[in-house]
Design an enzyme around this catalytic site. Structure first.
Site, short mmCIF file in Angstrom:
data_model
loop_
_atom_site.label_atom_id
_atom_site.label_comp_id
_atom_site.label_asym_id
_atom_site.label_seq_id
_atom_site.Cartn_x
_atom_site.Cartn_y
_atom_site.Cartn_z
N ARG A 177 0.83 -1.20 0.00
CA ARG A 177 0.00 0.00 0.00
C ARG A 177 0.86 1.24 0.00
O ARG A 177 1.95 1.26 0.55
CB ARG A 177 -0.91 0.02 1.23
N SER B 58 -5.98 2.80 20.16
CA SER B 58 -6.69 1.57 20.50
C SER B 58 -5.70 0.47 20.89
O SER B 58 -5.94 -0.30 21.83
CB SER B 58 -7.53 1.11 19.30
N GLY C 178 -1.15 -6.79 7.31
CA GLY C 178 -1.11 -6.13 8.61
C GLY C 178 -0.15 -4.96 8.70
O GLY C 178 0.23 -4.55 9.79
N GLU C 179 0.25 -4.41 7.54
CA GLU C 179 1.19 -3.28 7.59
C GLU C 179 0.60 -2.10 8.36
O GLU C 179 1.30 -1.40 9.08
CB GLU C 179 1.58 -2.84 6.18
N ARG D 52 -1.50 -2.26 10.89
CA ARG D 52 -1.38 -2.57 12.32
C ARG D 52 0.06 -2.39 12.80
O ARG D 52 0.31 -1.91 13.90
CB ARG D 52 -1.84 -4.01 12.57
N GLU E 270 -6.79 -8.67 2.38
CA GLU E 270 -6.90 -7.92 3.63
C GLU E 270 -7.19 -6.44 3.35
O GLU E 270 -8.04 -5.83 4.00
CB GLU E 270 -5.62 -8.03 4.46
N ARG F 242 -10.60 -3.26 4.03
CA ARG F 242 -10.48 -1.95 4.67
C ARG F 242 -11.32 -0.93 3.91
O ARG F 242 -11.33 -0.90 2.69
CB ARG F 242 -9.02 -1.47 4.66
#
Length: 242
Positions: free
Chosen positions: A1, A15, A39-40, A42, A73, A77
């Site tokens: 991304r 969070s 998961g980049e 995260r 994934e 989003r």
């Protein structure tokens, strides 16, 4: 991304500070290090939250598997940029020789037309793609510009952004431009008639259409057009006073 919303990233970091990383990221070995497959976002938020470690799932996988998992994934989003999706589709098609149908099936049963329409966005001029990426232009506003000459697409794009045009208004502008291309204003060619100069002069004098017909001996007739009696009287007056 390529794009990560900083505000959303900060929100996720807060969070994580409070609840930790609930879902592990997926990585694959690459030399002595690991490559993040999923998961980049995260991982970035965890770094922002000050974490030095986070849970991971380690998997050995091919380049195609990595791209598929990463794309799946990202598609889940809401903040995924449509151009990033289109670029990933392009990689699956060109680098891994996948058909559009195969891409759709691998990504949750998307239709061939949905995949194709997303790919078509990459045909937009660079400036229009950048406007989408920057959030100045929506996918719906940009889609009618596909296939237009770059200068035309950029012109309509600028008006859309400046005046806040709706998708419908953009479609109307594109339709109007295409109509002018289908029915171009033809340039008037010089008349072939040997009496062109006389016709033009008489038409100006009488203020109406004039025709001159001649035969090969030079004999002929002059026709003067009139629409009603008052125009006939006006032309007759001009003839009598000549």
């Amino acid at each position: 991304r390529r794009f990560f919303d900083e505000a959303a990233l900060s929100e996720l970091a807060e969070s994580i500070k409070e609840h930790g990383v609930v879902q592990p990221i997926v990585v694959t070995p690459k030399g002595s290090n690991y490559l993040i497959v999923a998961g980049e976002r995260r991982w970035r938020a965890a770094k922002k939250a000050g974490l030095e470690e986070l849970p991971c799932i380690v998997r050995s996988m091919s380049g195609q598997n990595r791209l598929e998992i990463s794309l799946i994934e990202n598609l889940q989003r809401h903040d995924l940029n449509v151009l990033e999706t289109a670029t990933a589709y392009l990689k699956l098609r060109d680098q891994f020789n996948m058909t559009l149908e195969e891409i759709g099936k691998r990504l949750g049963g998307k239709s061939v037309s949905a995949v194709s329409n997303t790919l078509r966005l990459l045909r937009l001029p660079k400036s229009v793609r950048q406007a989408i990426f920057d959030g100045e232009l929506s996918e719906g506003q940009a889609r009618p510009l596909i296939g237009l000459p770059e200068s035309v697409a950029e012109s309509i794009m600028k008006k859309t952004i400046a005046d806040g045009w709706s998708v419908r208004r953009v479609e109307q502008a594109v339709a109007l431009w295409k109509q002018t291309q289908d029915n171009p204003v033809k340039e008037k060619k010089p008349a072939d008639s040997p009496h062109a100069e006389a016709i033009e002069s008489l038409s100006k004098h009488f203020g109406t259409g004039v025709k001159i017909r001649t035969n090969n001996k030079g004999a002929g007739q002059i026709s003067i057009t009139f629409k009603n009696k008052s125009e006939f009287d006006r032309i007759r007056q001009l003839l009598e006073n000549s």
